[in-house]
Design a protein around this motif. Structure first.
Motif, PDB file in Angstrom:
ATOM      1  N   LEU A 193       2.252   1.671  -3.552  1.00  0.00           N
ATOM      2  CA  LEU A 193       1.187   2.097  -4.461  1.00  0.00           C
ATOM      3  C   LEU A 193       0.784   3.543  -4.184  1.00  0.00           C
ATOM      4  O   LEU A 193       0.579   4.336  -5.110  1.00  0.00           O
ATOM      5  N   GLY A 194       0.670   3.906  -2.903  1.00  0.00           N
ATOM      6  CA  GLY A 194       0.276   5.264  -2.554  1.00  0.00           C
ATOM      7  C   GLY A 194       1.283   6.299  -3.004  1.00  0.00           C
ATOM      8  O   GLY A 194       0.921   7.341  -3.572  1.00  0.00           O
ATOM      9  N   SER A 195       2.569   6.013  -2.780  1.00  0.00           N
ATOM     10  CA  SER A 195       3.593   6.968  -3.203  1.00  0.00           C
ATOM     11  C   SER A 195       3.680   7.049  -4.720  1.00  0.00           C
ATOM     12  O   SER A 195       3.952   8.116  -5.284  1.00  0.00           O
ATOM     13  N   ILE A 255      -2.621   4.414   5.477  1.00  0.00           N
ATOM     14  CA  ILE A 255      -3.134   3.069   5.785  1.00  0.00           C
ATOM     15  C   ILE A 255      -1.993   2.067   5.828  1.00  0.00           C
ATOM     16  O   ILE A 255      -1.950   1.174   6.680  1.00  0.00           O
ATOM     17  N   GLY A 256      -1.045   2.209   4.889  1.00  0.00           N
ATOM     18  CA  GLY A 256       0.116   1.321   4.889  1.00  0.00           C
ATOM     19  C   GLY A 256       0.925   1.437   6.166  1.00  0.00           C
ATOM     20  O   GLY A 256       1.346   0.430   6.752  1.00  0.00           O
ATOM     21  N   CYS A 313      -3.567   9.014   1.480  1.00  0.00           N
ATOM     22  CA  CYS A 313      -4.380   8.174   2.368  1.00  0.00           C
ATOM     23  C   CYS A 313      -3.936   6.713   2.305  1.00  0.00           C
ATOM     24  O   CYS A 313      -3.913   6.018   3.332  1.00  0.00           O
ATOM     25  N   SER A 314      -3.577   6.249   1.117  1.00  0.00           N
ATOM     26  CA  SER A 314      -3.071   4.876   0.988  1.00  0.00           C
ATOM     27  C   SER A 314      -1.783   4.692   1.772  1.00  0.00           C
ATOM     28  O   SER A 314      -1.562   3.650   2.413  1.00  0.00           O
ATOM     29  N   ILE A 315      -0.920   5.709   1.745  1.00  0.00           N
ATOM     30  CA  ILE A 315       0.322   5.657   2.494  1.00  0.00           C
ATOM     31  C   ILE A 315       0.036   5.589   3.997  1.00  0.00           C
ATOM     32  O   ILE A 315       0.658   4.806   4.737  1.00  0.00           O
ATOM     33  N   LEU A 324       0.825  -1.212   0.000  1.00  0.00           N
ATOM     34  CA  LEU A 324       0.000   0.000   0.000  1.00  0.00           C
ATOM     35  C   LEU A 324       0.856   1.258   0.000  1.00  0.00           C
ATOM     36  O   LEU A 324       0.523   2.255  -0.650  1.00  0.00           O
ATOM     37  N   SER A 325       1.964   1.225   0.724  1.00  0.00           N
ATOM     38  CA  SER A 325       2.847   2.388   0.775  1.00  0.00           C
ATOM     39  C   SER A 325       3.463   2.670  -0.587  1.00  0.00           C
ATOM     40  O   SER A 325       3.539   3.826  -1.030  1.00  0.00           O
ATOM     41  N   SER A 349      -5.541  10.824  -2.423  1.00  0.00           N
ATOM     42  CA  SER A 349      -5.822   9.384  -2.364  1.00  0.00           C
ATOM     43  C   SER A 349      -4.546   8.592  -2.126  1.00  0.00           C
ATOM     44  O   SER A 349      -4.518   7.644  -1.326  1.00  0.00           O
ATOM     45  N   GLY A 350      -3.471   8.982  -2.825  1.00  0.00           N
ATOM     46  CA  GLY A 350      -2.187   8.321  -2.596  1.00  0.00           C
ATOM     47  C   GLY A 350      -1.689   8.518  -1.179  1.00  0.00           C
ATOM     48  O   GLY A 350      -1.166   7.595  -0.556  1.00  0.00           O
TER      49      GLY A 350
END
Length: 225
Positions: free
Chosen positions: A26-28, A196-197, A192-194, A23-24, A189-190
């Protein structure tokens, strides 16, 4: 690094940690894709004006205050039990090192163009900031690696450092003003994904769940009629 540490250092990264790493990354990646191009700065004078901007000065002062509080107050008490303390110190200070490298890169470019940069005071200020910030990062990163698993420290540091540097770049070069709505949503969004990671990496670091255990649990679930 997290994967290699599990092989060569016998450090364990559970399923939550692996998902957190994915997730980290993908977010970055999403943040980089939607981030606008940096405003081109071609001289030390332009860089000096950027660094003196009130928004960046406020951001730099805030980072410095938070970093000093973490170093002086929080780290002696909780640094050895909370992985985020040392990592946050390294990440916050990292914003200054990246900005310094940016300015010194411009100075080197002007030097190769045979422009007089030796007498510019900003060069020596940037060198001092770079030395201080890099030495601080190395010190606290080594402390984090001594106390915690590399498989946890590396991805969390990567995420926090990237987030801080991207934020610093946005403020320094006024990138938000040129971003479209879709890019702003993509960047958030990226981010927020970071987050969560990071949560998965940190909150479940002591949970021992493997893929085989998860698959066995799923196999035991009754099938739907």
């Amino acid at each position: 690094s997290a994967i290699l540490s599990s092989y060569f250092l016998n450090e364990k990264l559970n399923i939550h940690g692996k998902l957190g790493c994915v997730l980290s990354i993908l977010g970055s990646t999403v943040m980089v894709i939607h981030a606008p191009e940096e405003e081109e700065v071609t001289s030390l004078d332009e860089m000096e004006r950027k660094l003196q901007d009130p928004a960046f000065v406020t951001f730099a002062v805030l980072l410095t205050v938070v970093a000093l509080v973490l170093i002086v107050v929080v780290a002696p008490k909780r640094g050895q039990t909370n992985i985020l303390i040392y990592v946050l110190i390294c990440s916050l200070i990292g914003a200054f090192s990246v900005s310094s490298v940016k300015g010194l890169g411009i100075a080197i470019k002007q030097m190769l163009e045979r422009k007089p940069v030796y007498g510019h005071p900003l060069v020596y200020i940037l060198v001092g900031i770079l030395v201080l910030s890099v030495s601080t990062q190395i010190n606290y990163l080594n402390k984090a690696l001594d106390m915690f698993n590399t498989s946890l420290v590396t991805p969390i540091y990567y995420v926090c450092f990237t987030t801080t540097v991207v934020t610093c770049s946005i403020i320094l070069f006024k990138e938000w003003s040129s971003m479209e709505l879709g890019d702003i949503i993509g960047t958030l969004s990226g981010f927020c994904s970071i987050i969560i990671g990071i949560f998965l990496l940190h909150a479940f670091k002591n949970t021992n769940i493997t893929w085989s255990q998860l698959m066995a649990t799923v196999a035991k679930e009754p099938s739907l009629p």
